[in-house]
Design a protein around this motif. Structure first.
Motif, PDB file in Angstrom:
ATOM      1  N   HIS A  48      -6.192 -29.129   4.364  1.00  0.00           N
ATOM      2  CA  HIS A  48      -6.852 -27.978   3.739  1.00  0.00           C
ATOM      3  C   HIS A  48      -7.431 -27.119   4.861  1.00  0.00           C
ATOM      4  CE1 HIS A  48      -9.923 -25.810   1.255  1.00  0.00           C
ATOM      5  NE2 HIS A  48      -8.896 -25.790   0.429  1.00  0.00           N
ATOM      6  N   MET A  49      -6.529 -26.563   5.660  1.00  0.00           N
ATOM      7  CA  MET A  49      -6.921 -25.900   6.903  1.00  0.00           C
ATOM      8  C   MET A  49      -6.961 -24.385   6.785  1.00  0.00           C
ATOM      9  SD  MET A  49      -7.372 -28.577   8.708  1.00  0.00           S
ATOM     10  CE  MET A  49      -7.696 -27.783  10.261  1.00  0.00           C
ATOM     11  N   VAL A  50      -6.414 -23.850   5.705  1.00  0.00           N
ATOM     12  CA  VAL A  50      -6.376 -22.399   5.524  1.00  0.00           C
ATOM     13  C   VAL A  50      -6.832 -22.069   4.112  1.00  0.00           C
ATOM     14  CG1 VAL A  50      -4.525 -22.037   7.203  1.00  0.00           C
ATOM     15  CG2 VAL A  50      -3.930 -22.504   4.826  1.00  0.00           C
TER      16      VAL A  50
ATOM     17  N   ASP B 182      -6.773 -29.288  16.635  1.00  0.00           N
ATOM     18  CA  ASP B 182      -6.638 -27.849  16.841  1.00  0.00           C
ATOM     19  C   ASP B 182      -6.905 -27.144  15.513  1.00  0.00           C
ATOM     20  OD1 ASP B 182      -4.261 -27.965  15.301  1.00  0.00           O
ATOM     21  OD2 ASP B 182      -3.018 -28.229  17.079  1.00  0.00           O
ATOM     22  N   ALA B 183      -6.523 -25.876  15.421  1.00  0.00           N
ATOM     23  CA  ALA B 183      -6.858 -25.093  14.227  1.00  0.00           C
ATOM     24  C   ALA B 183      -6.189 -25.621  12.967  1.00  0.00           C
ATOM     25  CB  ALA B 183      -6.487 -23.625  14.448  1.00  0.00           C
ATOM     26  N   THR B 184      -5.075 -26.322  13.093  1.00  0.00           N
ATOM     27  CA  THR B 184      -4.360 -26.820  11.913  1.00  0.00           C
ATOM     28  C   THR B 184      -4.200 -28.342  11.922  1.00  0.00           C
ATOM     29  OG1 THR B 184      -2.213 -26.436  12.997  1.00  0.00           O
ATOM     30  CG2 THR B 184      -3.084 -24.671  11.597  1.00  0.00           C
TER      31      THR B 184
ATOM     32  N   PHE C  54       6.314 -32.261   3.712  1.00  0.00           N
ATOM     33  CA  PHE C  54       5.652 -31.455   4.732  1.00  0.00           C
ATOM     34  C   PHE C  54       4.769 -30.386   4.106  1.00  0.00           C
ATOM     35  CE2 PHE C  54       9.485 -32.899   7.032  1.00  0.00           C
ATOM     36  CZ  PHE C  54       8.878 -33.466   8.147  1.00  0.00           C
ATOM     37  N   TYR C  55       3.602 -30.159   4.719  1.00  0.00           N
ATOM     38  CA  TYR C  55       2.761 -29.026   4.366  1.00  0.00           C
ATOM     39  C   TYR C  55       3.187 -27.808   5.179  1.00  0.00           C
ATOM     40  CZ  TYR C  55      -0.360 -32.208   1.886  1.00  0.00           C
ATOM     41  OH  TYR C  55      -0.875 -33.131   0.998  1.00  0.00           O
ATOM     42  N   ASP C  56       2.838 -26.631   4.667  1.00  0.00           N
ATOM     43  CA  ASP C  56       3.254 -25.401   5.347  1.00  0.00           C
ATOM     44  C   ASP C  56       2.808 -25.350   6.798  1.00  0.00           C
ATOM     45  OD1 ASP C  56       0.594 -25.223   4.580  1.00  0.00           O
ATOM     46  OD2 ASP C  56       0.690 -23.119   3.989  1.00  0.00           O
ATOM     47  N   VAL C  57       1.597 -25.834   7.090  1.00  0.00           N
ATOM     48  CA  VAL C  57       1.086 -25.757   8.456  1.00  0.00           C
ATOM     49  C   VAL C  57       1.820 -26.684   9.411  1.00  0.00           C
ATOM     50  CG1 VAL C  57      -1.212 -24.997   7.758  1.00  0.00           C
ATOM     51  CG2 VAL C  57      -0.731 -27.452   7.910  1.00  0.00           C
ATOM     52  N   GLN C  58       2.607 -27.610   8.870  1.00  0.00           N
ATOM     53  CA  GLN C  58       3.392 -28.493   9.722  1.00  0.00           C
ATOM     54  C   GLN C  58       4.728 -27.868  10.107  1.00  0.00           C
ATOM     55  OE1 GLN C  58       2.975 -31.901   6.843  1.00  0.00           O
ATOM     56  NE2 GLN C  58       2.608 -33.049   8.727  1.00  0.00           N
ATOM     57  N   ASN C  59       5.191 -26.913   9.307  1.00  0.00           N
ATOM     58  CA  ASN C  59       6.477 -26.255   9.563  1.00  0.00           C
ATOM     59  C   ASN C  59       6.333 -24.740   9.500  1.00  0.00           C
ATOM     60  OD1 ASN C  59       8.228 -28.476   9.979  1.00  0.00           O
ATOM     61  ND2 ASN C  59       8.350 -28.856   7.792  1.00  0.00           N
ATOM     62  N   PRO C  60       5.458 -24.157  10.313  1.00  0.00           N
ATOM     63  CA  PRO C  60       5.196 -22.723  10.191  1.00  0.00           C
ATOM     64  C   PRO C  60       6.401 -21.847  10.482  1.00  0.00           C
ATOM     65  CG  PRO C  60       4.221 -23.605  12.209  1.00  0.00           C
ATOM     66  CD  PRO C  60       4.694 -24.779  11.409  1.00  0.00           C
ATOM     67  N   ASP C  61       7.360 -22.353  11.240  1.00  0.00           N
ATOM     68  CA  ASP C  61       8.542 -21.555  11.566  1.00  0.00           C
ATOM     69  C   ASP C  61       9.652 -21.689  10.528  1.00  0.00           C
ATOM     70  OD1 ASP C  61       7.322 -20.735  13.940  1.00  0.00           O
ATOM     71  OD2 ASP C  61       8.093 -22.485  15.034  1.00  0.00           O
ATOM     72  N   LEU C  62       9.480 -22.613   9.572  1.00  0.00           N
ATOM     73  CA  LEU C  62      10.552 -22.894   8.610  1.00  0.00           C
ATOM     74  C   LEU C  62      10.225 -22.457   7.190  1.00  0.00           C
ATOM     75  CD1 LEU C  62      11.592 -26.478   9.798  1.00  0.00           C
ATOM     76  CD2 LEU C  62      12.619 -24.281  10.426  1.00  0.00           C
ATOM     77  N   VAL C  63       8.943 -22.292   6.881  1.00  0.00           N
ATOM     78  CA  VAL C  63       8.566 -21.921   5.513  1.00  0.00           C
ATOM     79  C   VAL C  63       7.629 -20.724   5.569  1.00  0.00           C
ATOM     80  CG1 VAL C  63       8.825 -24.271   4.635  1.00  0.00           C
ATOM     81  CG2 VAL C  63       6.586 -23.499   5.460  1.00  0.00           C
ATOM     82  N   PRO C  64       7.537 -19.957   4.471  1.00  0.00           N
ATOM     83  CA  PRO C  64       6.618 -18.807   4.451  1.00  0.00           C
ATOM     84  C   PRO C  64       5.165 -19.251   4.584  1.00  0.00           C
ATOM     85  CG  PRO C  64       8.223 -18.678   2.655  1.00  0.00           C
ATOM     86  CD  PRO C  64       8.351 -20.047   3.245  1.00  0.00           C
TER      87      PRO C  64
END
Length: 297
Positions: A113-115, A73-75, A164-174
């Motif tokens: 490196h998705m974003v 998917d996108a991430t 964890f990378y940010d895209v793995q925890n989008p609801d927990l980190v900025p």
């Protein structure tokens, strides 16, 4: 008026399967595409014959690849993960980046490196969430002849203290946590604040994870920070620094470790240095010199 060839027709058999299938691409106008496809067919048929591939096994392979695509998917790029754990990503990287002596060694891009990293000022803190051991990363970007490269771009991204990378925890980190895009100063130098990353497993909730489990392989990568460095007139490089002493340096699941990229994250207990960098004391410090090769064109 159509012409009729007097050459005997090649009929597909088990013995000549690769020859017949490869010949089907003979009229491909792109010579590089033609060479790749013909070689792929020959090696694919040789593989099937070597292992005596059964219909059931072939169907299982098709199902595996189908599920791999469905997991993307996108991430999340499951095909990159598959390429990574098969060692293909590192092989292609090695073929592509046959660098001269003195240039920084490259390694895999990885699947996260998705974003686009946000532009940041030198000295900024890329860690936007609480937790983790404070760390200052310093570095330089220079040409292989030693010339500092002012204004070079340095793209940085990493996992957190839990792996964890940010895209793995989008609801927990900025958003865009632990990512940054920096420009080197007039001396080709850069620095930023972050936290010490942790070792982590690649995602195992998909077909690649099932493959690793089935083959008794662990999914872990040693702790590292990613870099892409580029400057006008030079070939960009994609690389890491690995945390010296991290677990799995000798068995990276994606084969990405190179000895020259293992870096000491030394403990600094110096209030003056901490004040200079704007971080708490004590802190960890890592340094990398990114050396690029000039583009002859």
């Amino acid at each position: 008026m159509s012409s009729v060839s007097n050459e005997p027709r090649l009929v597909f058999t088990e013995d000549n399967s690769a020859e017949v299938a490869a010949a089907a691409f003979d009229e491909t106008t792109d010579p590089r595409l033609r060479d790749i496809l013909r070689s792929l067919v020959r090696h694919l048929h040789a593989f099937a014959k070597d292992v005596e591939l059964t219909q059931t096994e072939w169907e299982a392979g098709i199902e595996f690849l189908t599920h791999t695509g469905q997991k993307c998917d996108a991430t999340r790029q499951e095909f990159i993960l598959l390429s990574d754990v098969l060692g293909l990503s590192m092989l292609v990287d090695s073929i592509t980046n046959r660098i001269p002596v003195g240039a920084t060694e490259t390694t895999v891009l990885g699947p996260f490196h998705m974003v686009d990293s946000p532009p940041r000022a030198l000295g900024d803190d890329i860690s936007l969430a609480d937790g983790g051991e404070p760390c200052v990363v310093t570095g330089t970007v220079a040409s292989v002849d030693g010339t500092p490269l002012a204004g070079a771009l340095v793209d940085v991204w990493q996992a957190d203290e839990k792996g964890f990378y940010d895209v793995q925890n989008p609801d927990l980190v900025p958003d865009l946590n632990l990512r940054g895009l920096f420009n080197t100063d007039a001396n080709g130098s850069f620095h930023f604040k972050t936290i010490v990353p942790a070792h982590y497993p690649i995602p195992t909730d998909g077909p690649v994870g099932q493959l690793l489990e089935r083959t008794k392989r662990h999914p872990y990568r040693p702790a590292h920070i990613h870099f892409i460095a580029g400057a006008a007139g030079h070939h960009p490089i994609t690389t890491h620094i690995f945390v010296d002493g991290s677990p799995y340096l000798d068995s990276d699941a994606v084969f990405g470790v190179k000895e020259s990229l293992v870096v000491e994250f030394s403990l600094v207990d110096d209030p003056q240095q901490a004040e200079y960098y704007g971080t708490s004391n004590p802190f960890r410090h890592a340094h990398i010199d990114l050396v690029l090769t000039a583009d002859p064109s």
